[in-house]
Write a protein that holds these residues in place. Structure first.
Motif, PDB file in Angstrom:
ATOM      1  N   UNK A   1      56.291  28.839  43.460  1.00  0.00           N
ATOM      2  CA  UNK A   1      54.895  28.906  43.563  1.00  0.00           C
ATOM      3  C   UNK A   1      54.168  27.627  42.644  1.00  0.00           C
TER       4      UNK A   1
ATOM      5  N   UNK B   1      54.779  30.335  32.580  1.00  0.00           N
ATOM      6  CA  UNK B   1      54.864  31.835  32.366  1.00  0.00           C
ATOM      7  C   UNK B   1      56.453  32.150  32.898  1.00  0.00           C
TER       8      UNK B   1
ATOM      9  N   UNK C   1      49.643  19.465  30.819  1.00  0.00           N
ATOM     10  CA  UNK C   1      48.250  20.156  31.033  1.00  0.00           C
ATOM     11  C   UNK C   1      47.379  19.430  30.398  1.00  0.00           C
TER      12      UNK C   1
ATOM     13  N   UNK D   1      43.856  17.605  32.104  1.00  0.00           N
ATOM     14  CA  UNK D   1      42.616  17.956  31.692  1.00  0.00           C
ATOM     15  C   UNK D   1      41.967  16.613  31.498  1.00  0.00           C
TER      16      UNK D   1
ATOM     17  N   UNK E   1      50.910  25.812  34.547  1.00  0.00           N
ATOM     18  CA  UNK E   1      51.053  27.229  33.824  1.00  0.00           C
ATOM     19  C   UNK E   1      51.908  28.315  34.479  1.00  0.00           C
ATOM     20  N   UNK E   2      51.889  28.168  35.859  1.00  0.00           N
ATOM     21  CA  UNK E   2      52.822  29.108  36.484  1.00  0.00           C
ATOM     22  C   UNK E   2      54.259  29.113  35.949  1.00  0.00           C
TER      23      UNK E   2
ATOM     24  N   UNK F   1      46.963  20.981  36.787  1.00  0.00           N
ATOM     25  CA  UNK F   1      46.247  21.840  35.771  1.00  0.00           C
ATOM     26  C   UNK F   1      46.477  23.254  36.176  1.00  0.00           C
ATOM     27  N   UNK F   2      46.696  23.476  37.733  1.00  0.00           N
ATOM     28  CA  UNK F   2      46.462  24.702  37.982  1.00  0.00           C
ATOM     29  C   UNK F   2      47.889  25.314  38.089  1.00  0.00           C
ATOM     30  N   UNK F   3      49.064  24.540  38.511  1.00  0.00           N
ATOM     31  CA  UNK F   3      50.469  25.127  38.617  1.00  0.00           C
ATOM     32  C   UNK F   3      51.326  24.744  37.493  1.00  0.00           C
TER      33      UNK F   3
ATOM     34  N   UNK G   1      58.656  31.265  29.997  1.00  0.00           N
ATOM     35  CA  UNK G   1      58.350  32.257  28.676  1.00  0.00           C
ATOM     36  C   UNK G   1      59.134  33.608  28.779  1.00  0.00           C
ATOM     37  N   UNK G   2      58.973  34.073  30.178  1.00  0.00           N
ATOM     38  CA  UNK G   2      59.751  35.248  30.699  1.00  0.00           C
ATOM     39  C   UNK G   2      61.205  35.156  30.314  1.00  0.00           C
TER      40      UNK G   2
ATOM     41  N   UNK H   1      60.271  33.273  42.951  1.00  0.00           N
ATOM     42  CA  UNK H   1      58.633  33.229  43.383  1.00  0.00           C
ATOM     43  C   UNK H   1      57.880  32.345  42.495  1.00  0.00           C
ATOM     44  N   UNK H   2      57.943  32.674  41.344  1.00  0.00           N
ATOM     45  CA  UNK H   2      57.113  31.923  40.456  1.00  0.00           C
ATOM     46  C   UNK H   2      57.621  30.487  40.166  1.00  0.00           C
TER      47      UNK H   2
END
Lengths: 186, 260, 576
Positions: free
Chosen positions: C270, C232, C186, C190, C228-229, C224-226, C235-236, C266-267
């Motif tokens: 994506x 997440x 990320x 940026x 972080x998906x 940058x967009x994906x 992390x879970x 799915x996550x």
């Protein structure tokens, strides 16, 4: 355009990309939440109590006050009243810390009412989302402390940097409001 | 032309073949695969003609002066757009249409056991074994005459078999190569698949989703009987089950209420 | 604002600030390159161990067997096998391709090709490398801990990747390593996005940028967009493993209310589907430029290629469900994903046509960068077309989780990116290190890679279609697969051969670094900005920020009077 002299556009662009990135992380969490909730027969799941609204509501008010002071920081900086800016910045940080203390109290209260991290999907979501938001609040706090360091007349692009930090703080506020409404109210 | 069925080896051509198809619906998948392969081979040959042909014709030795163009004139754009459209219309739209038809009219058309002759089987996947449950003669799951087998699926020819599947621990996948189908088995969920086979014999069932160290050992045997032999086996097994199955045995009590 | 080379971080003087904690994008690029090549070797070694086991089950691995697997007599045991294919995938994707194509080429090429002195945020750039380094350390630690590394596949689906299927710390460390790597990615994203938007030299519009930069820029936007998906998701998963949450636990293991293992899929996808485009976009960009440079004519339909790459980036975000057809999503979702997946053919076909249009009527020089670029056209064509079989739901129900998928993604991801990466390395080596690589060895490396590569991955397509499913330790306990043993052996032999030829590259690289012929400013005679300055460039890149007056592919213009057959981007465009 050189690299040393940071331009307004660069600062704004970078800040926005960072916010979009973090927004995607939270969006993923909320998408998951929507799926869990819509596929559960009843919410909260059988045998699980809703979290009492007092601490979350107080947290929302405290964070809102912090954001208000943050807004005042940029108003003062625009008028070049930097000492006022510092005062408001201190209040922003204070209320931000207050929010974080309230989060700690919230987790304690959840534990004492029998809702532990391992108490199933409802607890998982409530704890995980607030923890992740808290982690980003720490980043926000670092940003505010950074702003405290540079809030001087010699700083280049001061206004742009101020609004960048301000926007990041608002972003955290908005994420909290969405959490407040979807996790605690409804 | 099914040399494999006839047991004839065609030498190296064997390597270009899928396993034999014993299902009534497998040809849909094979035909679509072959059509797709035909179409993509056609376009790939065109690409290769371009690639190798141009490399040969336009090497520096053979062509000293390159043709200076940006490739953005109207005629160029038309050719490029035409190529894009040709690929999309001739391959993509066709295979989507065919696949969609097959899904809606065949694979998603689950047989109705109340109105048709359907053999229902519950499947439980776990690390690292397949368990199959039959209703037995009373046509009810969860009764004393249920037949439970491990790694041993037996079905009759020419009968629709409807499976409801789940997994006990991690995600597995119920794969029968000779039927051309697989479906994941997911803890906490029931997935479904139906198929019908038309050739007696013994075939392999495999697990097609990584499920741990012994994922490769999760092999089950599919035995396809004639109808007569199947009924004999079913009746016999059901009798044994009713007499010997311990209702307290947790290993046997994994079934669930069948819901459409 | 432009002009005067004082406006950049000062030239470093100490060893630490020059080579270790450098702000200079060129140094950081090289750091990513060494890092990536190290992991490429490690991942490749794991691949060879996997292939050895598949071709010779139960036979001890030669040389290394008794060193690494002494407990099992030199044979790879099944649980280690699972770790090998998991880590092979993880390492190749995150620790080899990403650092080399995005970290190294992105860092090196972007500022130079757009006429900038450095990235927009040099400190952030340095941090991006060190976070990646930290991530690599965490991953390597997971290889040596008692219960071993993650072993649930690089896709790490729950519930196998939860405590139910993976009790040790390896999987947790994997999640942590990936998360830290995501932070690095990320940061890099940026930087790249901001740099391309704000630091292009005066006169360089977006369509005057080389396509290499387009590829890297689009990759950064998707990153940058994906990323972080995925962040997440892991992390879970960490929370499930360490704190007892139940996001991905279901059925008998969930206590109050159910989690959902499929939600992870799915996550993951994506992120995962844009990720595969993230991995290939830089290579597409590089190939688009190189085909033009070595055909001595402009890139055919360059604007259309840039727009096609952009539209594929956009489309890649809505097709992820084709990885999940066998999980039985609703019919509507299944049909939508299938149809949307098909649309990717259109922009792909367009830039393929443009690639062929570029070499059409060219005057082709078959230097090694060109050979590798032509190789990419071949392997990506083949691999991309097999995607059609997989994007179609019904054929996918047979092919999912078979070696057909493995063949497909290795053709498109491994072969194409590897060949594209080598093309880039051979092309920019003179600029990076001021020396030329040996062309004869380079050509040997090309053929020694290209031919076995097809043996490996086409062989995989065959065994997959033959019914062999993936991630299995010994496929030949299935009678129906025994007829495929010869193909399996072909794959392994090809892999060993291909591995051997990479040594030619390593030898050439090291030898050229030490004693290669000194490189001129512009050995390839092309017009993009980095070739207007010395090889290697000075610390500040450009004495005076260039002013761009024409596009990056001005080659073969018959009206040039300079005696060259190309124009630098700083020269006024000569009308044809």
């Amino acid at each position: 355009m050189s690299t040393r002299g940071r331009s307004e556009l660069q600062i704004n662009l970078a800040t926005n990309i960072v916010i979009i990135s973090m927004a995607m992380l939270f969006a993923t969490l909320f998408m998951g939440y929507a799926i869990y909730r819509s596929s559960a027969p009843v919410w909260p799941p059988m045998g699980v109590q809703r979290v009492s609204l007092f601490l979350p509501s107080l947290s929302t008010v405290v964070l809102f006050i912090s954001s208000f002071f943050c807004y005042q920081v940029s108003v003062s900086t625009k008028k070049n009243e930097l000492s006022k800016g510092h005062k408001y910045l201190n209040l922003t940080i204070l209320f931000g810390l207050g929010f974080m203390v309230l989060q700690g109290l919230l987790w304690n209260q959840m534990k004492s009412s029998g809702l532990f991290v391992s108490s199933g999907i409802f607890a998982s979501i409530t704890y995980a989302f607030t923890w992740i938001h808290f982690a980003h609040m720490i980043a926000g706090l670092v940003a505010l402390l950074y702003l405290k360091k540079i809030l001087r007349s010699e700083t280049k692009n001061l206004m742009t940097k101020t609004t960048s930090v301000e926007n990041f703080w608002y972003f955290l506020e908005i994420v909290w409001i969405i959490m407040f409404i979807t996790l605690f109210v409804f | 032309m099914n040399l494999l069925k006839m047991g004839v080896s065609a030498g190296w051509l064997d390597y270009f073949r899928p396993p034999e198809n014993i299902s009534t619906t497998g040809h849909l998948i094979d035909d679509l695969f072959n059509y797709t392969t035909l179409m993509v081979t056609f376009y790939f040959i065109l690409v290769c003609i371009g690639l190798f042909g141009f490399s040969y014709l336009y090497s520096r030795k053979r062509n000293k002066t390159p043709y200076y163009t940006y490739g953005n004139k109207k005629k160029h754009l038309i050719v490029t757009a035409f190529i894009g459209a040709a690929v999309f219309l001739s391959i993509d739209l066709n295979i989507t249409r065919i696949a969609n038809n097959d899904l809606v009219n065949t694979f998603w058309k689950f047989p109705d056991y109340k109105n048709e002759k359907v053999l229902r089987i519950e499947v439980m996947a776990q690390q690292w074994m397949w368990s199959f449950r039959y209703t037995g003669p009373d046509n009810e799951f969860g009764t004393a005459d249920d037949i439970v087998t491990n790694n041993d699926l037996r079905v009759p020819v020419n009968t629709k078999v409807l499976f409801h599947l789940t997994a006990k621990d991690v995600i597995h996948s119920f794969f029968v190569p000779t039927v051309r189908l697989k479906v994941d088995t997911i803890p906490g969920r029931i997935t479904r698949v139906w198929w019908e086979v038309n050739k007696p014999g013994k075939y392999d069932i495999a697990c097609a989703e990584m499920c741990g160290t012994h994922h490769y050992l999760m092999k089950a045997g599919l035995t396809v009987y004639t109808e007569e032999d199947f009924n004999k086996w079913l009746a016999n097994s059901s009798l044994i089950a009713a007499n010997t199955n311990d209702p307290q045995d947790a290993n046997l009590a994994w079934g669930w209420k069948w819901e459409e | 604002m432009s002009g005067g080379y004082n406006e950049i971080h000062p030239e470093p003087t100490t060893f630490w600030s020059k080579y270790i904690f450098s702000f200079d994008h060129k140094v950081i690029a090289k750091q990513f390159l060494w890092y990536g090549i190290f992991f490429l070797g490690l991942g490749g070694l794991m691949a060879l161990l996997i292939r050895w086991t598949l071709a010779n089950p139960g036979v001890p691995v030669p040389v290394l067997g008794n060193l690494i697997f002494s407990g099992s007599g030199g044979v790879v045991p099944p649980d280690t096998y699972a770790m090998l294919f998991t880590m092979h995938g993880t390492i190749m994707i995150f620790y080899a391709i990403t650092p080399i194509l995005i970290g190294a080429f992105g860092n090196y090429c972007i500022p130079l090709m757009i006429g900038a002195r450095d990235m927009a945020f040099p400190l952030l750039n340095m941090l991006s490398f060190w976070f990646a380094f930290l991530s690599g350390v965490v991953l390597l630690i997971s290889l040596v801990i008692p219960q071993g590394a993650a072993a649930g596949g690089w896709t790490s689906y729950p519930t196998l990747s939860t405590l139910i299927g993976s009790p040790g710390a390896g999987q947790t460390l994997w999640c942590l390593a990936i998360f830290i790597f995501g932070i690095s990615s990320t940061m890099g994203a940026v930087n790249y996005v901001t740099t391309v938007i704000t630091l292009r030299a005066p006169g360089m519009g977006y369509f005057d940028m080389p396509l290499t930069v387009w590829g890297l820029w689009l990759t950064a936007i998707l990153n940058a967009i994906f990323v972080p998906v995925l962040g997440a998701g892991v992390i879970l998963l960490i929370l499930d493993r360490v704190f007892g949450t139940t996001f991905f636990l279901a059925g008998a293991s969930a206590t109050s209310g159910s989690g959902d293992p499929v939600l992870f899929q799915h996550v993951f996808w994506i992120f995962g589907h844009p990720e595969v485009y993230i991995l290939i976009l830089p290579a597409w960009g590089i190939v688009s430029d190189l085909l033009s440079f070595f055909s001595r004519k402009p890139a055919f339909g360059a604007k259309a290629t840039a727009l096609s790459m952009t539209s594929i980036s956009v489309l890649s975000t809505v097709v992820y469900g084709h990885h999940m057809f066998t999980t039985q999503m609703s019919p509507l979702l299944t049909q939508s994903f299938m149809t949307l997946t098909m649309t990717i053919s259109i922009p792909s076909a367009i830039f393929f046509a443009n690639w062929l249009g570029t070499i059409w009527k060219g005057s082709i020089r078959f230097d090694s960068p060109m050979l590798f670029s032509l190789g990419v056209v071949f392997v990506f064509g083949l691999g991309g077309l097999t995607g059609l079989h997989l994007g179609t739901t019904t054929t996918d129900l047979f092919l999912h989780d078979t070696y057909f998928v493995v063949g497909h993604f290795h053709y498109t991801m491994a072969a194409s990116v590897l060949l594209g990466g080598f093309a880039g390395i051979y092309f920019w080596f003179p600029k990076m290190f001021g020396r030329m690589m040996n062309e004869g060895l380079a050509k040997l490396h090309f053929w020694g890679t290209m031919i076995p590569l097809n043996g490996i991955f086409f062989g995989m397509l065959l065994v997959g279609y033959g019914g062999m499913h993936r991630r299995i330790y010994n496929p030949f306990i299935y009678e129906s697969l025994q007829r495929l043993i010869p193909v399996n052996n072909l794959i392994t032999t090809s892999a060993i051969l291909m591995g051997f030829f990479q040594l030619v590259f390593v030898y050439n690289f090291i030898k050229s670094l030490m004693s290669g012929e000194k490189a001129a400013n512009n050995p390839w005679e092309v017009g993009t900005l980095e070739w207007t300055i010395p090889s290697p460039p000075p610390h500040h890149n450009y004495d005076i920020i260039p002013v761009v007056k024409c596009g990056p592919h001005e080659l073969g213009n018959p009206n040039l009077k300079t005696g060259r057959d190309f124009q630098y981007q700083t020269e006024e465009l000569v009308e044809a």
